[in-house]
Design a protein around this motif. Sequence first.
Motif, mmCIF file in Angstrom:
data_model
loop_
_atom_site.group_PDB
_atom_site.id
_atom_site.type_symbol
_atom_site.label_atom_id
_atom_site.label_comp_id
_atom_site.label_asym_id
_atom_site.label_seq_id
_atom_site.Cartn_x
_atom_site.Cartn_y
_atom_site.Cartn_z
ATOM 1 N N THR A 131 0.841 -1.203 0.000
ATOM 2 C CA THR A 131 0.000 0.000 0.000
ATOM 3 C C THR A 131 0.875 1.252 0.000
ATOM 4 O OG1 THR A 131 -1.853 1.150 1.070
ATOM 5 C CG2 THR A 131 -0.311 0.003 2.540
ATOM 6 N N LEU A 132 0.473 2.237 -0.797
ATOM 7 C CA LEU A 132 1.289 3.429 -1.035
ATOM 8 C C LEU A 132 0.598 4.678 -0.490
ATOM 9 C CD1 LEU A 132 2.054 2.638 -4.809
ATOM 10 C CD2 LEU A 132 3.213 1.733 -2.771
ATOM 11 N N GLU A 133 1.346 5.500 0.221
ATOM 12 C CA GLU A 133 0.777 6.707 0.834
ATOM 13 C C GLU A 133 1.799 7.837 0.811
ATOM 14 O OE1 GLU A 133 -2.258 7.799 2.175
ATOM 15 O OE2 GLU A 133 -1.048 9.617 2.348
ATOM 16 N N TYR A 134 1.340 9.012 0.418
ATOM 17 C CA TYR A 134 2.223 10.175 0.297
ATOM 18 C C TYR A 134 2.514 10.834 1.650
ATOM 19 C CZ TYR A 134 4.064 14.623 -1.294
ATOM 20 O OH TYR A 134 4.866 15.700 -1.480
ATOM 21 N N SER A 135 1.479 10.962 2.471
ATOM 22 C CA SER A 135 1.620 11.675 3.751
ATOM 23 C C SER A 135 2.328 10.792 4.784
ATOM 24 C CB SER A 135 0.229 12.079 4.270
ATOM 25 O OG SER A 135 0.227 12.175 5.682
ATOM 26 N N SER A 136 3.402 11.322 5.390
ATOM 27 C CA SER A 136 4.119 10.502 6.375
ATOM 28 C C SER A 136 3.273 10.314 7.636
ATOM 29 C CB SER A 136 5.492 11.083 6.690
ATOM 30 O OG SER A 136 5.385 12.438 7.013
ATOM 31 N N LEU A 137 2.430 11.293 7.961
ATOM 32 C CA LEU A 137 1.539 11.109 9.124
ATOM 33 C C LEU A 137 0.559 9.966 8.845
ATOM 34 C CD1 LEU A 137 0.237 11.891 11.865
ATOM 35 C CD2 LEU A 137 -1.235 13.474 10.596
ATOM 36 N N HIS A 138 -0.089 9.999 7.671
ATOM 37 C CA HIS A 138 -1.052 8.946 7.337
ATOM 38 C C HIS A 138 -0.357 7.583 7.323
ATOM 39 C CE1 HIS A 138 -3.815 12.033 5.054
ATOM 40 N NE2 HIS A 138 -3.510 12.414 6.274
ATOM 41 N N HIS A 139 0.831 7.555 6.721
ATOM 42 C CA HIS A 139 1.607 6.316 6.656
ATOM 43 C C HIS A 139 1.900 5.777 8.052
ATOM 44 C CE1 HIS A 139 4.864 3.542 5.649
ATOM 45 N NE2 HIS A 139 5.612 4.182 6.524
ATOM 46 N N GLN A 140 2.261 6.689 8.961
ATOM 47 C CA GLN A 140 2.593 6.316 10.354
ATOM 48 C C GLN A 140 1.363 5.739 11.066
ATOM 49 O OE1 GLN A 140 5.359 6.183 12.082
ATOM 50 N NE2 GLN A 140 4.250 5.611 13.959
ATOM 51 N N VAL A 141 0.245 6.464 10.969
ATOM 52 C CA VAL A 141 -0.983 6.029 11.644
ATOM 53 C C VAL A 141 -1.442 4.687 11.057
ATOM 54 C CG1 VAL A 141 -3.424 6.598 12.048
ATOM 55 C CG2 VAL A 141 -1.672 8.383 12.252
ATOM 56 N N ALA A 142 -1.362 4.555 9.740
ATOM 57 C CA ALA A 142 -1.769 3.304 9.092
ATOM 58 C C ALA A 142 -0.897 2.153 9.567
ATOM 59 C CB ALA A 142 -1.682 3.444 7.574
ATOM 60 N N SER A 143 0.401 2.390 9.672
ATOM 61 C CA SER A 143 1.303 1.321 10.107
ATOM 62 C C SER A 143 0.930 0.859 11.515
ATOM 63 C CB SER A 143 2.755 1.794 10.067
ATOM 64 O OG SER A 143 3.090 2.160 8.740
ATOM 65 N N GLU A 144 0.577 1.816 12.387
ATOM 66 C CA GLU A 144 0.147 1.454 13.747
ATOM 67 C C GLU A 144 -1.137 0.642 13.695
ATOM 68 O OE1 GLU A 144 1.996 5.670 15.447
ATOM 69 O OE2 GLU A 144 -0.191 5.346 15.520
ATOM 70 N N ASN A 145 -2.078 1.102 12.890
ATOM 71 C CA ASN A 145 -3.369 0.395 12.788
ATOM 72 C C ASN A 145 -3.203 -1.025 12.246
ATOM 73 O OD1 ASN A 145 -5.200 2.279 13.833
ATOM 74 N ND2 ASN A 145 -5.343 3.389 11.880
ATOM 75 N N ILE A 146 -2.377 -1.150 11.214
ATOM 76 C CA ILE A 146 -2.182 -2.458 10.571
ATOM 77 C C ILE A 146 -1.490 -3.424 11.538
ATOM 78 C CG2 ILE A 146 -0.910 -3.628 8.710
ATOM 79 C CD1 ILE A 146 -1.487 -0.896 7.085
ATOM 80 N N ALA A 147 -0.520 -2.906 12.283
ATOM 81 C CA ALA A 147 0.184 -3.751 13.259
ATOM 82 C C ALA A 147 -0.779 -4.192 14.357
ATOM 83 C CB ALA A 147 1.367 -2.984 13.856
ATOM 84 N N ARG A 148 -1.581 -3.259 14.853
ATOM 85 C CA ARG A 148 -2.510 -3.590 15.923
ATOM 86 C C ARG A 148 -3.565 -4.605 15.460
ATOM 87 N NH1 ARG A 148 -5.098 1.445 18.726
ATOM 88 N NH2 ARG A 148 -3.064 2.263 18.126
ATOM 89 N N ALA A 149 -3.920 -4.528 14.166
ATOM 90 C CA ALA A 149 -4.900 -5.477 13.623
ATOM 91 C C ALA A 149 -4.266 -6.853 13.373
ATOM 92 C CB ALA A 149 -5.500 -4.923 12.327
ATOM 93 N N GLY A 150 -2.943 -6.923 13.490
ATOM 94 C CA GLY A 150 -2.253 -8.212 13.360
ATOM 95 C C GLY A 150 -1.808 -8.552 11.948
ATOM 96 N N PHE A 151 -1.687 -7.528 11.077
ATOM 97 C CA PHE A 151 -1.352 -7.810 9.675
ATOM 98 C C PHE A 151 -0.002 -7.230 9.228
ATOM 99 C CE2 PHE A 151 -6.063 -8.155 9.582
ATOM 100 C CZ PHE A 151 -6.133 -9.485 9.194
ATOM 101 N N ALA A 152 0.835 -6.862 10.189
ATOM 102 C CA ALA A 152 2.120 -6.241 9.829
ATOM 103 C C ALA A 152 2.945 -7.151 8.920
ATOM 104 C CB ALA A 152 2.900 -5.902 11.095
ATOM 105 N N ASP A 153 2.798 -8.460 9.088
ATOM 106 C CA ASP A 153 3.613 -9.396 8.292
ATOM 107 C C ASP A 153 3.148 -9.507 6.850
ATOM 108 O OD1 ASP A 153 1.251 -10.468 9.306
ATOM 109 O OD2 ASP A 153 1.986 -12.531 9.166
ATOM 110 N N LYS A 154 1.895 -9.166 6.588
ATOM 111 C CA LYS A 154 1.364 -9.320 5.229
ATOM 112 C C LYS A 154 1.335 -8.014 4.449
ATOM 113 C CE LYS A 154 -1.742 -13.257 5.538
ATOM 114 N NZ LYS A 154 -3.108 -13.652 5.890
ATOM 115 N N VAL A 155 1.450 -6.897 5.170
ATOM 116 C CA VAL A 155 1.314 -5.591 4.521
ATOM 117 C C VAL A 155 2.672 -4.892 4.426
ATOM 118 C CG1 VAL A 155 0.245 -3.312 4.643
ATOM 119 C CG2 VAL A 155 -1.067 -5.335 5.323
ATOM 120 N N ASP A 156 2.966 -4.435 3.229
ATOM 121 C CA ASP A 156 4.173 -3.644 2.983
ATOM 122 C C ASP A 156 3.685 -2.223 2.711
ATOM 123 O OD1 ASP A 156 6.406 -2.434 1.955
ATOM 124 O OD2 ASP A 156 6.765 -3.911 0.371
#
Length: 221
Positions: free
Chosen positions: A86-111
């Motif tokens: 998944t591609l995102e321009y805003s570093s804030l959005h990217h940061q928040v998304a990374s936290e959300n994805i990790a908390r949802a348990g998908f950090a290993d599947k999402v780049d």
Amino acid sequence: MLERWTAVDEFMEEAFIGDDPVMEEILKHSHESGLPDISVSPNQGKMLWMMAKLIGAKRILEVGTLGGYSTTWLVRALPEDGRLVTLEYSSLHHQVASENIARAGFADKVDARCGAGADLMRQMIADGEKSFDLIFIDADKDGYADYFKLGLELSHPGTLIIADNVIFNGDILDEDKPWAHLEGIRKFLAAASAETRVESVPLSVVDRKGWDGFLLVWVKD
Ligand code: SAH
Ligand code: DHB
Ligand code: MG
């Protein structure tokens, strides 16, 4: 009509999604982090999940991550060995998304990658990145035509490209509204229409976000 559309949208959500604490937490954390409330609606998120299931997607590309809400719907559809970029321009959005994805348990599947979508896609093409089964385009509307053309380079016969927000309450027909996002959508629709390698159809919806929809683009065999 928005009130009625919202009521039906919520009714269907309650009937067919119900409580989904993981998804609700993603929206809450995104909102509290100051991200705009422009994620796909829950029913549209589930629609993305179902599309990915129907085509048996193993590799998914998303342009426009925001807080990772649509990302999480899509990644839930992947098999054990599936992968989503998944591609995102805003570093804030990217940061928040990374936290959300990790908390949802998908950090290993999402780049989750941070940068301008078109640059990152060009880089992927240059790197010989394997093609994707499903590509979801939902970033800046100005860039849609580029994401579509680059997406074709990252596709194979049978790839499903889905683009969000192709109707904008009908405003896409108003040539007198000189808004860049409308111009961007029109340019994208013209490009998809002229492209002989694909077959496309709109999936129009009315829901809490108003009247909008996806364009479904099938890369021909
Ligand atoms: N798909 C998300 C919503 C995306 S909103 C969901 O449904 O949950 C659009 C996102 O595109 C925003 O986060 C915005 O920062 C991002 N964006 C804007 N310009 C971009 C660009 N040039 N490249 C990549 N992302 C971009
Ligand atoms: C906007 C962007 C979106 O992707 C969307 O689904 C709704 C609104 C916007 O930029 O306003
Ligand atoms: Mg959108």
